[in-house]
Scaffold this motif. Sequence first.
Motif, PDB file in Angstrom:
ATOM      1  N   CYS A   1       0.859  -1.298  -0.328  1.00 27.02           N
ATOM      2  CA  CYS A   1       0.304   0.365   0.110  1.00 27.02           C
ATOM      3  C   CYS A   1       0.497   1.449   0.024  1.00 27.02           C
ATOM      4  O   CYS A   1       1.890   1.429   0.355  1.00 27.02           O
ATOM      5  N   GLY A   2       0.866   2.090  -0.512  1.00 26.25           N
ATOM      6  CA  GLY A   2       1.369   3.340  -0.971  1.00 26.25           C
ATOM      7  C   GLY A   2       1.074   4.720   0.384  1.00 26.25           C
ATOM      8  O   GLY A   2       1.264   5.300   0.773  1.00 26.25           O
TER       9      GLY A   2
ATOM     10  N   GLY B   1      -0.613  20.597  -6.273  1.00 25.49           N
ATOM     11  CA  GLY B   1      -0.187  19.947  -6.584  1.00 25.49           C
ATOM     12  C   GLY B   1      -0.647  19.076  -6.456  1.00 25.49           C
ATOM     13  O   GLY B   1      -1.100  17.984  -6.276  1.00 25.49           O
ATOM     14  N   ARG B   2       0.252  17.938  -7.398  1.00 22.73           N
ATOM     15  CA  ARG B   2       0.040  16.437  -7.391  1.00 22.73           C
ATOM     16  C   ARG B   2       1.477  15.935  -7.783  1.00 22.73           C
ATOM     17  O   ARG B   2       2.364  16.166  -8.117  1.00 22.73           O
ATOM     18  N   CYS B   3       1.771  14.792  -7.028  1.00 31.08           N
ATOM     19  CA  CYS B   3       2.811  13.885  -6.788  1.00 31.08           C
ATOM     20  C   CYS B   3       3.036  12.403  -6.555  1.00 31.08           C
ATOM     21  O   CYS B   3       1.500  11.446  -6.206  1.00 31.08           O
ATOM     22  N   LEU B   4       3.721  11.203  -7.093  1.00 32.30           N
ATOM     23  CA  LEU B   4       3.267  10.031  -6.957  1.00 32.30           C
ATOM     24  C   LEU B   4       4.417   9.188  -6.174  1.00 32.30           C
ATOM     25  O   LEU B   4       5.460   9.602  -5.763  1.00 32.30           O
ATOM     26  N   ASP B   5       3.926   8.355  -5.384  1.00 36.73           N
ATOM     27  CA  ASP B   5       4.501   7.864  -4.254  1.00 36.73           C
ATOM     28  C   ASP B   5       5.946   7.165  -4.652  1.00 36.73           C
ATOM     29  O   ASP B   5       6.712   6.832  -3.821  1.00 36.73           O
ATOM     30  N   ILE B   6       5.682   7.506  -6.143  1.00 38.64           N
ATOM     31  CA  ILE B   6       7.044   6.415  -7.043  1.00 38.64           C
ATOM     32  C   ILE B   6       8.531   6.944  -6.149  1.00 38.64           C
ATOM     33  O   ILE B   6       9.519   6.842  -6.583  1.00 38.64           O
TER      34      ILE B   6
ATOM     35  N   SER C   1      -1.517   6.743  -4.734  1.00 37.41           N
ATOM     36  CA  SER C   1      -0.334   5.631  -4.141  1.00 37.41           C
ATOM     37  C   SER C   1      -1.002   5.084  -4.067  1.00 37.41           C
ATOM     38  O   SER C   1      -3.086   4.236  -4.033  1.00 37.41           O
ATOM     39  N   GLN C   2      -0.706   3.872  -4.702  1.00 30.09           N
ATOM     40  CA  GLN C   2      -1.880   2.819  -5.365  1.00 30.09           C
ATOM     41  C   GLN C   2      -2.268   1.534  -4.003  1.00 30.09           C
ATOM     42  O   GLN C   2      -1.745   1.447  -2.772  1.00 30.09           O
ATOM     43  N   CYS C   3      -3.433   0.715  -4.325  1.00 31.87           N
ATOM     44  CA  CYS C   3      -4.135   0.264  -3.619  1.00 31.87           C
ATOM     45  C   CYS C   3      -3.576  -1.675  -4.148  1.00 31.87           C
ATOM     46  O   CYS C   3      -4.390  -1.898  -5.346  1.00 31.87           O
ATOM     47  N   THR C   4      -2.883  -1.727  -3.861  1.00 33.57           N
ATOM     48  CA  THR C   4      -2.830  -3.252  -4.100  1.00 33.57           C
ATOM     49  C   THR C   4      -3.511  -4.061  -4.544  1.00 33.57           C
ATOM     50  O   THR C   4      -4.081  -5.147  -4.782  1.00 33.57           O
ATOM     51  N   THR C   5      -4.549  -3.683  -2.546  1.00 32.31           N
ATOM     52  CA  THR C   5      -5.132  -5.104  -1.800  1.00 32.31           C
ATOM     53  C   THR C   5      -6.604  -5.016  -3.105  1.00 32.31           C
ATOM     54  O   THR C   5      -7.601  -6.300  -3.656  1.00 32.31           O
ATOM     55  N   TYR C   6      -7.210  -3.859  -3.688  1.00 31.67           N
ATOM     56  CA  TYR C   6      -8.502  -4.010  -4.467  1.00 31.67           C
ATOM     57  C   TYR C   6      -8.641  -3.318  -5.745  1.00 31.67           C
ATOM     58  O   TYR C   6      -8.778  -3.772  -6.643  1.00 31.67           O
ATOM     59  N   PHE C   7      -7.418  -2.517  -5.707  1.00 29.29           N
ATOM     60  CA  PHE C   7      -7.227  -2.075  -7.118  1.00 29.29           C
ATOM     61  C   PHE C   7      -6.688  -2.814  -7.862  1.00 29.29           C
ATOM     62  O   PHE C   7      -6.602  -3.138  -8.927  1.00 29.29           O
ATOM     63  N   GLY C   8      -5.179  -3.135  -7.655  1.00 25.47           N
ATOM     64  CA  GLY C   8      -4.349  -4.181  -8.226  1.00 25.47           C
ATOM     65  C   GLY C   8      -4.612  -5.191  -9.048  1.00 25.47           C
ATOM     66  O   GLY C   8      -4.934  -5.584 -10.138  1.00 25.47           O
ATOM     67  N   ARG C   9      -5.825  -6.060  -7.277  1.00 27.00           N
ATOM     68  CA  ARG C   9      -5.930  -7.246  -7.944  1.00 27.00           C
ATOM     69  C   ARG C   9      -6.970  -7.120  -8.469  1.00 27.00           C
ATOM     70  O   ARG C   9      -7.045  -8.550  -9.738  1.00 27.00           O
ATOM     71  N   GLN C  10      -8.381  -6.286  -8.968  1.00 28.85           N
ATOM     72  CA  GLN C  10      -8.824  -6.514  -9.422  1.00 28.85           C
ATOM     73  C   GLN C  10      -8.572  -5.560 -10.973  1.00 28.85           C
ATOM     74  O   GLN C  10      -9.310  -6.322 -12.254  1.00 28.85           O
ATOM     75  N   ASN C  11      -7.605  -4.976 -11.251  1.00 30.66           N
ATOM     76  CA  ASN C  11      -7.379  -4.530 -12.286  1.00 30.66           C
ATOM     77  C   ASN C  11      -6.300  -5.611 -12.945  1.00 30.66           C
ATOM     78  O   ASN C  11      -4.819  -5.024 -13.947  1.00 30.66           O
ATOM     79  N   LYS C  12      -5.450  -6.458 -12.129  1.00 29.28           N
ATOM     80  CA  LYS C  12      -4.593  -7.596 -12.360  1.00 29.28           C
ATOM     81  C   LYS C  12      -3.287  -5.979 -12.608  1.00 29.28           C
ATOM     82  O   LYS C  12      -2.452  -6.608 -13.664  1.00 29.28           O
ATOM     83  N   SER C  13      -3.103  -5.471 -11.958  1.00 27.47           N
ATOM     84  CA  SER C  13      -2.322  -4.431 -12.764  1.00 27.47           C
ATOM     85  C   SER C  13      -0.645  -5.237 -12.113  1.00 27.47           C
ATOM     86  O   SER C  13       0.321  -3.859 -12.385  1.00 27.47           O
ATOM     87  N   GLY C  14      -0.810  -6.757 -11.220  1.00 27.52           N
ATOM     88  CA  GLY C  14       0.953  -6.667 -10.317  1.00 27.52           C
ATOM     89  C   GLY C  14       1.106  -6.462  -8.760  1.00 27.52           C
ATOM     90  O   GLY C  14       0.306  -5.609  -8.643  1.00 27.52           O
ATOM     91  N   SER C  15       2.890  -6.067  -9.284  1.00 27.61           N
ATOM     92  CA  SER C  15       2.754  -5.539  -7.759  1.00 27.61           C
ATOM     93  C   SER C  15       2.966  -4.444  -7.686  1.00 27.61           C
ATOM     94  O   SER C  15       2.617  -3.318  -8.686  1.00 27.61           O
ATOM     95  N   ALA C  16       3.213  -4.464  -6.471  1.00 27.85           N
ATOM     96  CA  ALA C  16       3.366  -2.685  -6.161  1.00 27.85           C
ATOM     97  C   ALA C  16       3.939  -2.063  -6.566  1.00 27.85           C
ATOM     98  O   ALA C  16       3.925  -0.521  -7.532  1.00 27.85           O
ATOM     99  N   THR C  17       5.124  -2.174  -6.936  1.00 29.44           N
ATOM    100  CA  THR C  17       6.204  -1.666  -7.720  1.00 29.44           C
ATOM    101  C   THR C  17       5.943  -1.396  -9.604  1.00 29.44           C
ATOM    102  O   THR C  17       6.275  -0.084  -9.763  1.00 29.44           O
ATOM    103  N   LYS C  18       5.209  -2.052  -9.569  1.00 31.11           N
ATOM    104  CA  LYS C  18       4.263  -2.448 -10.964  1.00 31.11           C
ATOM    105  C   LYS C  18       3.764  -1.095 -11.013  1.00 31.11           C
ATOM    106  O   LYS C  18       3.462   0.081 -12.542  1.00 31.11           O
TER     107      LYS C  18
END
Length: 269
Positions: free
Chosen positions: A20-21, A168-173, A198-215
């Motif tokens: 999680c970010g 302003g806009r910024c990214l957690d990466i 800030s990525q939500c790996t658990t719900y957005f990531g899984r449902q959208n098959k986005s891959g790992s947090a770093t991806k």
Amino acid sequence: MDYFQYLRKEHMPHIWCPGCGHGIVAKSILRALDKMEVEKDNVVVVSGIGCSSRTPGYLDFNTLHTTHGRALPFATGIKLANPELLVIVVSGDGDATAIGGNHFIHSCRRNIDIKLIVFNNNIYGMTGGQFSPTTPTGSRGTTAPYGNIEHSFDVCNMAQAAGASYVGRCLDIDALAMDRIILGAVKHKGFSVVDAWSQCTTYFGRQNKSGSATKMMQQYKELTYNVRLAGKLTDEEKAGKYPIGELYKADLPEFCTEYDKLVERVAVA
Ligand SMILES: Cc1ncc(C[n+]2csc(CCOP(=O)(O)OP(=O)(O)O)c2C)c(N)n1
Ligand code: SF4
């Protein structure tokens, strides 16, 4: 910097999932406050409800965990009662732009000296992945199993159009860039809005098959461009992408200052 001086160790471990970010954004807020060298007692961190809104519980300042979407009205009361306080609101994209959307636009319009940090993961994390006003068209959520057909809000465009004086806009990466934007927001006098991805790996990531947090973080990078390079990019290169960096800063009348002037004027009359 010693993070522990600002953390409530008794509230650990935190609830955030691996990847999680939200922790990255929370740490960036702490670095900004550390740089400001402001007394802990003079800082108030307010939130609504959500995974992101758990942040104040972990921070050792004056903190308030309110109801979903209502952090800004609570924060407005605190700031009006004591304008000397540094008031920060931590919000999710659902909290800030759905249930709290009306408070968001009117806080911008008033330009009250509050700093709103939107932990934008494009989904309702805490309640299991329903789509939010920032879920991209076509992305999946539990309430959009075949893909979201709605258009998403651009948090920064909305903030600027409604009257916020720092956007302003910024990214957690890119934590260093995030530090600059959040510090800029905290230092600014007026209503500041930071759209912190800030990525939500658990719900957005899984449902959208986005891959790992770093991806997912990498995908954020591919969806954005540095606003300082905007002039060098063609319209085609910018199409469908979001500028990141300090997007807008203006010196506009601030609500508490105007309120004080009004009180003085009325008292004299
Ligand atoms: C009035 C009210 N409506 C709905 C809820 C349920 N609820 C709690 S958190 C949440 C969504 C949080 O999503 P977001 O603000 O995007 O933050 P995240 O969890 O993704 O960080 C919802 C709908 C609630 N607590 N109160
Ligand atoms: S559900 Fe999503 S937003 Fe909530 S802690 Fe887990 S990864 Fe973060």
